[in-house]
Scaffold this active site. Structure first.
Site, PDB file in Angstrom:
ATOM      1  N   ASP A  19       0.855  -1.177   0.000  1.00 11.11           N
ATOM      2  CA  ASP A  19       0.000   0.000   0.000  1.00 11.11           C
ATOM      3  C   ASP A  19       0.899   1.238   0.000  1.00 11.11           C
ATOM      4  OD1 ASP A  19      -2.378   1.501   0.185  1.00 11.11           O
ATOM      5  OD2 ASP A  19      -2.165   1.621   2.365  1.00 11.11           O
ATOM      6  N   ASP A  21      -0.449   5.107   0.867  1.00 13.01           N
ATOM      7  CA  ASP A  21      -0.830   6.064   1.901  1.00 13.01           C
ATOM      8  C   ASP A  21      -0.693   5.421   3.277  1.00 13.01           C
ATOM      9  OD1 ASP A  21      -2.047   8.532   0.452  1.00 13.01           O
ATOM     10  OD2 ASP A  21      -2.975   6.825  -0.555  1.00 13.01           O
TER      11      ASP A  21
END
Length: 263
Positions: A19, A21
């Site tokens: 991922d 963020d």
């Protein structure tokens, strides 16, 4: 939170789905240990892909964003929920039209797969992350859904980590449309298996040799578990230990940040 043999097993994995963020950055601020982690991936010949639910930026724009922070990776290393949404709609209804609430990354992904922009009688209403969100957008979207358009969300994240704290994400933006139209959206991004299967295909590594690295229990970690991968929760994003313990499942590894993988 982990021991040496466990971390050694993690480092032996061939592929990493990461991922962005809360894992790589907060807004425009690079997180501690990320340069070392990316260098470690490259130096050890790992296959890796940044798999992000954020629909706002295109892969070249994400590449440029990381380059500004001193991280140089190819645009092919990014797969976004906007790309997954465009792929889904193209397979479901080639040449369909959509009313779109989102940023350029979403508009570009849909346009590139031949989906037409339509604010009169669209087949779909598609909502992604954006700062350009207004009452007029909500009213138009509700009208279209009431008239038969199908409601699609690029991802189910309610919030996201920003530079100054937690900010609203896709599900928070789509909630007023769901309530007013009395229709539930279908969400494409993690933990939807559609996005995970495509990510693994792009990674080119079997699930047993891959690991999902993320900061969210309800998207990243559950997506990895349901896809059959080992999972790493990093505490650099929206989830802390107390919140992690409230879920009925848990990750194989809990780290303060991705830098610990390369330490």
């Amino acid at each position: 939170m982990h021991n040496a043999p466990d971390l050694a097993a993690l480092r032996d994995k061939l592929g990493f789905l990461c991922d962005m963020d809360g894992v790589i950055y907060h807004g425009d601020r690079l997180l501690e240990g990320v340069p070392e982690f990316v260098t470690w991936l490259e130096k050890n010949g790992k296959q890796y892909l940044f798999l992000t639910n954020n629909s706002g930026l295109t892969p070249p724009e994400l590449r440029q964003k990381l380059a500004r922070m001193g991280i140089d990776v190819d645009a092919s290393k990014f797969y976004t929920s906007a790309l997954a949404t465009a792929r889904f709609l193209h397979h479901q209804s080639p040449g369909c039209s959509a009313y779109i609430i989102g940023d350029p990354g979403l508009f570009n992904a849909l346009h590139d797969t031949g989906i037409l922009m339509n604010d009169v009688n669209p087949d779909y209403v598609v909502v992604g992350e954006t700062r350009n969100y207004s009452y007029d957008h909500i009213a138009r979207a509700v009208r279209h859904v009431k008239n038969g358009a199908k409601l699609i969300g690029t991802n189910p994240d309610m919030t996201a980590p920003g530079e100054t704290g937690i900010i609203p994400a896709c599900r928070a933006l789509i909630a007023p449309i769901e309530l007013a139209s009395e229709r539930k959206a279908y969400y494409i991004g993690k933990p939807n298996a559609l996005m995970m299967r495509t990510g693994l295909k792009l990674l080119g590594v079997h699930t047993a040799e891959a690991v999902m690295v993320g900061d969210r229990m309800d998207t990243d970690i559950v997506a990895g578990i349901e896809t059959g991968m080992d999972t790493v929760l990093v505490l650099s994003g929206v989830t802390d230990i107390k919140r992690m313990k409230s879920f009925p499942y848990r990750p194989q590894y809990i780290l303060n940040g991705v830098g610990e993988i390369a330490a």
